[in-house]
Design a protein around this motif. Structure first.
Motif, short mmCIF file in Angstrom:
data_model
loop_
_atom_site.label_atom_id
_atom_site.label_comp_id
_atom_site.label_asym_id
_atom_site.label_seq_id
_atom_site.Cartn_x
_atom_site.Cartn_y
_atom_site.Cartn_z
N LEU A 126 11.93 28.22 70.65
CA LEU A 126 10.66 28.80 70.20
C LEU A 126 10.70 30.32 70.27
O LEU A 126 10.22 31.00 69.37
CB LEU A 126 9.50 28.28 71.05
N LEU B 172 6.64 29.59 63.70
CA LEU B 172 5.60 29.37 64.70
C LEU B 172 4.26 29.08 64.03
O LEU B 172 3.53 28.18 64.43
CB LEU B 172 5.48 30.58 65.63
N ALA C 251 5.08 25.03 64.74
CA ALA C 251 5.90 24.92 65.94
C ALA C 251 5.12 25.33 67.18
O ALA C 251 5.22 24.68 68.23
CB ALA C 251 7.17 25.76 65.80
N ALA D 120 4.09 23.02 70.40
CA ALA D 120 4.44 23.43 71.76
C ALA D 120 3.21 23.45 72.66
O ALA D 120 3.26 23.01 73.81
CB ALA D 120 5.11 24.80 71.74
N ALA E 253 6.04 29.18 74.22
CA ALA E 253 7.29 28.88 74.92
C ALA E 253 7.09 28.99 76.43
O ALA E 253 7.56 28.14 77.19
CB ALA E 253 8.40 29.82 74.46
#
Length: 93
Positions: free
Chosen positions: A8, A16, A20, A24, A57
């Motif tokens: 990430l 992102l 993504a 996350a 992340a």
């Protein structure tokens, strides 16, 4: 989990934004929820806040390490590893 977090951090902003980071955050929230349920049974878990796509992340890293500290059975660890692998696949990183 650390591998997912590293991927990430290396991902472009466009990746992102395309989901993504949301994947996350969803994983981080689930890992945090599981850790809280183990640490304080009977208490309603607090939801991890959305700290933005660039923090996703770090959020999975913190939540994953917190969960790892309270898991005691191999099956629970395997389940957590499976959750992380599935989330990473969905995130496409």
């Amino acid at each position: 989990m650390d591998h997912f977090a590293d991927r990430l951090r290396a991902a472009p902003q466009s990746r992102l934004q395309r989901g993504a980071a949301a994947e996350a955050l969803s994983l981080a929230r689930e890992l945090a929820r599981r850790a809280q349920v183990r640490e304080t049974p009977g208490v309603e878990p607090r939801e991890m806040p959305d700290a933005g796509m660039f923090a996703a992340a770090d959020q999975i890293t913190v939540a994953g390490h917190d969960l790892a500290l309270v898991l005691t059975e191999a099956g629970e660890v395997e389940e957590a590893v499976r959750l992380v692998a599935e989330a990473q696949k969905r995130a496409g990183v």
